[in-house]
Scaffold this motif. Structure first.
Motif, PDB file in Angstrom:
ATOM      1  N   GLN A  50       0.834  -1.200   0.000  1.00  0.00           N
ATOM      2  CA  GLN A  50       0.000   0.000   0.000  1.00  0.00           C
ATOM      3  C   GLN A  50       0.871   1.253   0.000  1.00  0.00           C
ATOM      4  OE1 GLN A  50      -2.865   0.773   3.305  1.00  0.00           O
ATOM      5  NE2 GLN A  50      -4.328  -0.188   1.905  1.00  0.00           N
ATOM      6  N   VAL A  51       0.357   2.303  -0.616  1.00  0.00           N
ATOM      7  CA  VAL A  51       1.073   3.577  -0.697  1.00  0.00           C
ATOM      8  C   VAL A  51       0.231   4.666  -0.041  1.00  0.00           C
ATOM      9  CG1 VAL A  51       1.964   5.358  -2.256  1.00  0.00           C
ATOM     10  CG2 VAL A  51       2.265   2.939  -2.833  1.00  0.00           C
ATOM     11  N   VAL A  52       0.839   5.401   0.861  1.00  0.00           N
ATOM     12  CA  VAL A  52       0.186   6.577   1.441  1.00  0.00           C
ATOM     13  C   VAL A  52       0.315   7.713   0.438  1.00  0.00           C
ATOM     14  CG1 VAL A  52       0.232   8.275   3.308  1.00  0.00           C
ATOM     15  CG2 VAL A  52       0.687   5.855   3.796  1.00  0.00           C
ATOM     16  N   LEU A  53      -0.803   8.288   0.044  1.00  0.00           N
ATOM     17  CA  LEU A  53      -0.808   9.367  -0.947  1.00  0.00           C
ATOM     18  C   LEU A  53      -0.959  10.718  -0.251  1.00  0.00           C
ATOM     19  CD1 LEU A  53      -3.104   7.742  -3.681  1.00  0.00           C
ATOM     20  CD2 LEU A  53      -0.609   7.928  -3.689  1.00  0.00           C
ATOM     21  N   LYS A  54      -0.036  11.625  -0.581  1.00  0.00           N
ATOM     22  CA  LYS A  54      -0.050  12.971  -0.011  1.00  0.00           C
ATOM     23  C   LYS A  54      -0.143  13.986  -1.148  1.00  0.00           C
ATOM     24  CE  LYS A  54       3.180  13.534   3.177  1.00  0.00           C
ATOM     25  NZ  LYS A  54       4.549  13.542   3.735  1.00  0.00           N
ATOM     26  N   VAL A  55      -0.757  15.110  -0.885  1.00  0.00           N
ATOM     27  CA  VAL A  55      -0.807  16.224  -1.828  1.00  0.00           C
ATOM     28  C   VAL A  55      -0.273  17.456  -1.120  1.00  0.00           C
ATOM     29  CG1 VAL A  55      -2.269  17.709  -3.246  1.00  0.00           C
ATOM     30  CG2 VAL A  55      -2.776  15.270  -3.091  1.00  0.00           C
ATOM     31  N   ILE A 160       2.582  14.334  -3.901  1.00  0.00           N
ATOM     32  CA  ILE A 160       2.312  14.843  -5.252  1.00  0.00           C
ATOM     33  C   ILE A 160       2.113  16.349  -5.195  1.00  0.00           C
ATOM     34  CG2 ILE A 160       0.710  14.741  -7.209  1.00  0.00           C
ATOM     35  CD1 ILE A 160       0.066  11.865  -6.348  1.00  0.00           C
ATOM     36  N   ILE A 161       2.819  17.059  -6.068  1.00  0.00           N
ATOM     37  CA  ILE A 161       2.674  18.514  -6.148  1.00  0.00           C
ATOM     38  C   ILE A 161       2.583  18.919  -7.619  1.00  0.00           C
ATOM     39  CG2 ILE A 161       3.908  18.945  -3.996  1.00  0.00           C
ATOM     40  CD1 ILE A 161       6.363  19.661  -5.605  1.00  0.00           C
ATOM     41  N   SER A 162       2.052  20.098  -7.859  1.00  0.00           N
ATOM     42  CA  SER A 162       1.943  20.606  -9.227  1.00  0.00           C
ATOM     43  C   SER A 162       3.301  21.096  -9.709  1.00  0.00           C
ATOM     44  CB  SER A 162       0.938  21.762  -9.291  1.00  0.00           C
ATOM     45  OG  SER A 162      -0.353  21.324  -8.934  1.00  0.00           O
ATOM     46  N   LYS A 163       3.587  20.889 -10.983  1.00  0.00           N
ATOM     47  CA  LYS A 163       4.817  21.401 -11.571  1.00  0.00           C
ATOM     48  C   LYS A 163       4.668  22.901 -11.838  1.00  0.00           C
ATOM     49  CE  LYS A 163       5.897  17.137 -14.116  1.00  0.00           C
ATOM     50  NZ  LYS A 163       6.042  16.548 -15.470  1.00  0.00           N
ATOM     51  N   PRO A 164       5.755  23.660 -11.776  1.00  0.00           N
ATOM     52  CA  PRO A 164       5.695  25.073 -12.162  1.00  0.00           C
ATOM     53  C   PRO A 164       5.565  25.186 -13.677  1.00  0.00           C
ATOM     54  CG  PRO A 164       7.952  24.430 -11.658  1.00  0.00           C
ATOM     55  CD  PRO A 164       7.100  23.251 -11.321  1.00  0.00           C
ATOM     56  N   GLN A 165       4.446  25.666 -14.149  1.00  0.00           N
ATOM     57  CA  GLN A 165       4.170  25.711 -15.577  1.00  0.00           C
ATOM     58  C   GLN A 165       4.420  27.109 -16.152  1.00  0.00           C
ATOM     59  OE1 GLN A 165       2.190  22.517 -17.179  1.00  0.00           O
ATOM     60  NE2 GLN A 165       3.836  22.153 -15.728  1.00  0.00           N
ATOM     61  N   ASN A 166       4.693  27.178 -17.453  1.00  0.00           N
ATOM     62  CA  ASN A 166       4.741  28.466 -18.143  1.00  0.00           C
ATOM     63  C   ASN A 166       3.395  29.157 -17.991  1.00  0.00           C
ATOM     64  OD1 ASN A 166       7.408  28.141 -19.284  1.00  0.00           O
ATOM     65  ND2 ASN A 166       6.522  26.683 -20.722  1.00  0.00           N
TER      66      ASN A 166
END
Length: 368
Positions: A50-55, A160-166
């Motif tokens: 099992q994997v603990v999912l974090k945001v 999990i985090i958002s990537k810095p986008q243009n």
């Protein structure tokens, strides 16, 4: 099953069963209880963990699974923790996660659960039904949906985090001709918000022309179609693979079925500098290595000749356009039948930039 076979199976009518499919985290939203039954469900194996999912560092109520060396996340995690709306289409027998240019479609057939983004089938990945819960590989999120993850095998946690986008706006334009015997459905991206208006126009025109040209070729084929021939089909889609550092990279597919044994797909790739709209070639990214052609061709020769379906003829790259950018990587691909059998699909090979460039070099340094 590769992209072309998926479409072929869908075109001739794959048997799809209806059932109430449970997804991890609960049932589908109201109105979606008559969901498509997935391919044979897989039980959780003793080797799975099992994997603990974090945001953004915060633990969520959802959990993932490590299976076959990959981290898998439930579809409802995308809905509940990443805010990607989840719906079910009874007519298409497909689930859809997300909206806009981050729309993931999961089409469930007797063979598999295929994945597409913006009408672009992701051949490399399939969804997995584990104990009647649908999971997707985390790479789908990191490769095409603008997320990155910090995975710790020791603790079994994935943050999990958002990537810095243009700072650009991406919208999907479509060319649609809803003919019963020859439908056309082409989705392509257009961009706005660039600081350089001329660069923006150049990028948009380059991509739009690729699809309008294909649509014109499709119309010519339809005009010559006999009434007793099987229905034709023309599809097109795209995925964004990199949207950072003033660089934009994407792949497009154009698929046509003309009544034969199988359809054909042609793939394009585009990598642009947002500063001036220039379409970048491999050499533009590897200019810090004066021997990049020799180094790359040596690596590619070894890899492609090891392919089971290799047909011969590779003597080095004949174009520097057939590639795209991922995080820290260059991905080179070849067309169907170019050097390999049809069943091999699009052979593609990933290289970390640090493999191809001198220490301390950046592929984008001279482009900013």
């Amino acid at each position: 099953m590769n992209n072309i076979k998926k479409k072929q199976a869908r075109r001739i009518g794959v048997g799809i069963m209806a059932a109430g499919l449970l997804l991890s985290g609960g049932l589908l939203p109201a109105g979606t209880s008559q969901a498509a039954a997935a391919t044979a469900t897989s039980p959780v194996k003793a080797s799975d963990s099992q994997v603990v999912l974090k945001v953004n560092g915060r633990i969520t109520q959802q959990t993932g699974i490590v299976s076959e060396g990959k981290v898998w996340v439930p579809v409802t995690f995308l809905r509940d923790s990443l805010g990607m709306p989840l719906s079910y289409d009874k007519l298409e027998k497909a689930y859809t996660n997300g909206k806009g240019t981050s729309k993931v479609k999961l089409t469930v057939t007797d063979y598999e659960t295929s994945i597409s983004v913006n009408n672009f089938y992701i051949n490399e990945y399939q969804a997995k039904n584990i104990n009647n819960r649908i999971f997707v590989p985390f790479e789908l999120l990191s490769d095409f949906l603008g997320y990155k993850g910090d995975w710790s095998a020791a603790t079994g946690r994935l943050n999990i985090i958002s990537k810095p986008q243009n700072t650009i706006i991406i919208t999907t334009e479509s060319i649609v001709k809803d003919r019963k015997d020859a439908p056309i459905k082409l989705d392509y991206p257009q961009f706005s918000g660039l600081a350089n208006a001329n660069a923006q126009q150049t990028i948009n025109d380059t991509i739009k022309q690729t699809f309008t040209k294909f649509a014109m070729e499709a119309e010519k084929e339809i005009a010559n179609k006999s009434a007793d021939e099987r229905p034709y089909e023309f599809d097109g889609g795209y995925v964004i693979t990199y949207n950072e550092d003033g660089i934009l990279s994407l792949i497009t597919n154009q698929y046509s079925y003309l009544g034969g044994a199988h359809g054909m797909t042609y793939r394009n790739a585009f990598t642009f500098s947002l500063k001036d709209g220039k379409r970048l070639l491999i050499g533009d990214l590897l200019k810090a290595n004066p021997n990049y052609k020799k180094d790359l061709n040596t690596k590619l020769s070894k890899l492609i000749k090891a392919e089971g379906g290799y047909l011969g003829g590779f003597n080095g790259l004949n174009t520097e356009k057939n590639y795209y950018v991922k995080d820290g990587k260059l991905v080179v691909f070849f067309q169907l039948y170019e050097y390999t059998a049809y069943a091999s699909g699009f052979p593609q090979y990933e290289f970390a930039f640090k493999e191809l460039l001198p220490d301390g070099s950046s592929p984008f340094a001279a482009l900013k």
